[in-house]
Write a protein that holds these residues in place. Structure first.
Motif, short mmCIF file in Angstrom:
data_model
loop_
_atom_site.label_atom_id
_atom_site.label_comp_id
_atom_site.label_asym_id
_atom_site.label_seq_id
_atom_site.Cartn_x
_atom_site.Cartn_y
_atom_site.Cartn_z
N THR A 1 0.87 -1.17 0.00
CA THR A 1 0.00 0.00 0.00
C THR A 1 0.91 1.21 0.00
O THR A 1 1.80 1.34 0.86
CB THR A 1 -0.91 -0.01 1.24
OG1 THR A 1 -1.69 -1.20 1.22
CG2 THR A 1 -1.82 1.21 1.26
N VAL A 2 0.72 2.08 -0.98
CA VAL A 2 1.60 3.24 -1.14
C VAL A 2 0.77 4.52 -1.22
O VAL A 2 -0.40 4.49 -1.58
CB VAL A 2 2.50 3.09 -2.39
CG1 VAL A 2 3.39 1.86 -2.28
CG2 VAL A 2 1.68 3.03 -3.66
N ALA A 3 1.40 5.63 -0.91
CA ALA A 3 0.72 6.93 -1.01
C ALA A 3 0.60 7.36 -2.46
O ALA A 3 -0.41 7.94 -2.86
CB ALA A 3 1.47 7.97 -0.20
N ARG B 1 -4.15 -1.35 -13.07
CA ARG B 1 -3.42 -1.51 -11.81
C ARG B 1 -1.96 -1.73 -12.17
O ARG B 1 -1.63 -2.22 -13.24
CB ARG B 1 -3.99 -2.67 -10.99
CG ARG B 1 -5.36 -2.33 -10.46
CD ARG B 1 -5.83 -3.25 -9.40
NE ARG B 1 -6.08 -4.57 -9.93
CZ ARG B 1 -6.39 -5.63 -9.21
NH1 ARG B 1 -6.48 -5.52 -7.90
NH2 ARG B 1 -6.60 -6.79 -9.76
N ARG B 2 -1.07 -1.34 -11.23
CA ARG B 2 0.36 -1.38 -11.55
C ARG B 2 1.16 -2.14 -10.53
O ARG B 2 0.75 -2.33 -9.39
CB ARG B 2 0.87 0.04 -11.72
CG ARG B 2 0.24 0.66 -12.98
CD ARG B 2 0.58 2.07 -13.19
NE ARG B 2 -0.17 2.90 -12.25
CZ ARG B 2 0.13 4.14 -11.98
NH1 ARG B 2 1.16 4.71 -12.55
NH2 ARG B 2 -0.59 4.84 -11.13
N ALA B 3 2.34 -2.57 -10.97
CA ALA B 3 3.22 -3.38 -10.14
C ALA B 3 4.64 -3.24 -10.68
O ALA B 3 4.88 -2.61 -11.71
CB ALA B 3 2.78 -4.85 -10.20
N LEU C 1 1.32 -2.63 -6.48
CA LEU C 1 1.30 -1.34 -5.80
C LEU C 1 -0.14 -0.82 -5.79
O LEU C 1 -0.72 -0.53 -6.82
CB LEU C 1 2.22 -0.36 -6.53
CG LEU C 1 3.68 -0.83 -6.67
CD1 LEU C 1 4.44 0.06 -7.63
CD2 LEU C 1 4.35 -0.89 -5.31
N HIS C 2 -0.70 -0.73 -4.58
CA HIS C 2 -2.07 -0.24 -4.42
C HIS C 2 -2.02 1.10 -3.70
O HIS C 2 -1.40 1.23 -2.64
CB HIS C 2 -2.90 -1.21 -3.59
CG HIS C 2 -3.20 -2.50 -4.30
ND1 HIS C 2 -4.00 -3.46 -3.75
CD2 HIS C 2 -2.81 -2.97 -5.51
CE1 HIS C 2 -4.09 -4.49 -4.59
NE2 HIS C 2 -3.37 -4.21 -5.66
N LEU D 1 -7.93 1.55 -2.50
CA LEU D 1 -7.62 0.16 -2.18
C LEU D 1 -8.48 -0.80 -2.99
O LEU D 1 -9.62 -0.52 -3.32
CB LEU D 1 -7.80 -0.08 -0.68
CG LEU D 1 -6.80 0.66 0.19
CD1 LEU D 1 -7.15 0.49 1.66
CD2 LEU D 1 -5.38 0.19 -0.08
N VAL D 2 -7.89 -1.95 -3.30
CA VAL D 2 -8.56 -2.99 -4.07
C VAL D 2 -8.97 -4.11 -3.12
O VAL D 2 -8.14 -4.67 -2.41
CB VAL D 2 -7.61 -3.54 -5.15
CG1 VAL D 2 -8.27 -4.65 -5.95
CG2 VAL D 2 -7.14 -2.41 -6.07
#
Length: 132
Positions: free
Chosen positions: A13-15, A39-41, A51-52, A57-58
Motif C-alpha cells: 500500500t503506497v501513497a 493496476r500497476r506493479a 502497488l495499491h 484500495l482494491v
C-alpha cells in the motif's frame, strides 16, 4: 497438509503509485508492469510487487493497509559496495549496514534503507562459505 511452493506476489500500500514505481524501477532495477485494469506493479525474477494506492484500495485487502508498514528483504548476487554506490548516486540514505544478518538459507550481509513511503528495505548478499 498444504504444500507451499513459493511467494508469487506481495501487495504494498503506497501513497503515490507513480512515485513508488519510479523508485522500484530506478533504484532497485525492477520492471514496471501495467495490468489490463490499469493496476500497476513491479517485477523481478518470478516475483511481483503489486502497488495499491492507499486512496484507492482494491478489495479484498489487509485489515490495516497503510503506506510504510512493510519490511522487505531482497538478495543480490552483486557486491554490496556496488549497491552502496548505486544508492548514494540516487540520494538514498543507508540507515544501517553493512551488517551481519541471517537469511532464509544462511548468513547474509545487509544494507538497510527506506523507500519513499518509509517501508524498510533490506538488500542482502549471502556470505561466502568459509573453506576449512
Amino acid at each position: 497438509m498444504i504444500s507451499i511452493d513459493r511467494v508469487d506476489h506481495l501487495v504494498l500500500t503506497v501513497a503515490d503509485v507513480d512515485r513508488a514505481m519510479e523508485f522500484y524501477e530506478q533504484v532497485l532495477g525492477m520492471t514496471p508492469v501495467i495490468f489490463p485494469d490499469d493496476r500497476r506493479a513491479v517485477s523481478f525474477g518470478q516475483q511481483t510487487i503489486k502497488l495499491h494506492a492507499a486512496s484507492e484500495l482494491v478489495a479484498p485487502t489487509a485489515t490495516h493497509p497503510v503506506p510504510g508498514s512493510a519490511n522487505l528483504c531482497f538478495i543480490t548476487g552483486g557486491a554490496l559496495s556496488d549497491v552502496q554506490e548505486h544508492l548514494r548516486a540516487h540520494d538514498v540514505r543507508i540507515e544501517e549496514g553493512p551488517v551481519s544478518r541471517t537469511g532464509s538459507t544462511g548468513p547474509i550481509t545487509s544494507l538497510y534503507f527506506r523507500d519513499p513511503d518509509g517501508n524498510l528495505i533490506e538488500i542482502g548478499r549471502y556470505d561466502e562459505p568459509v573453506e576449512e
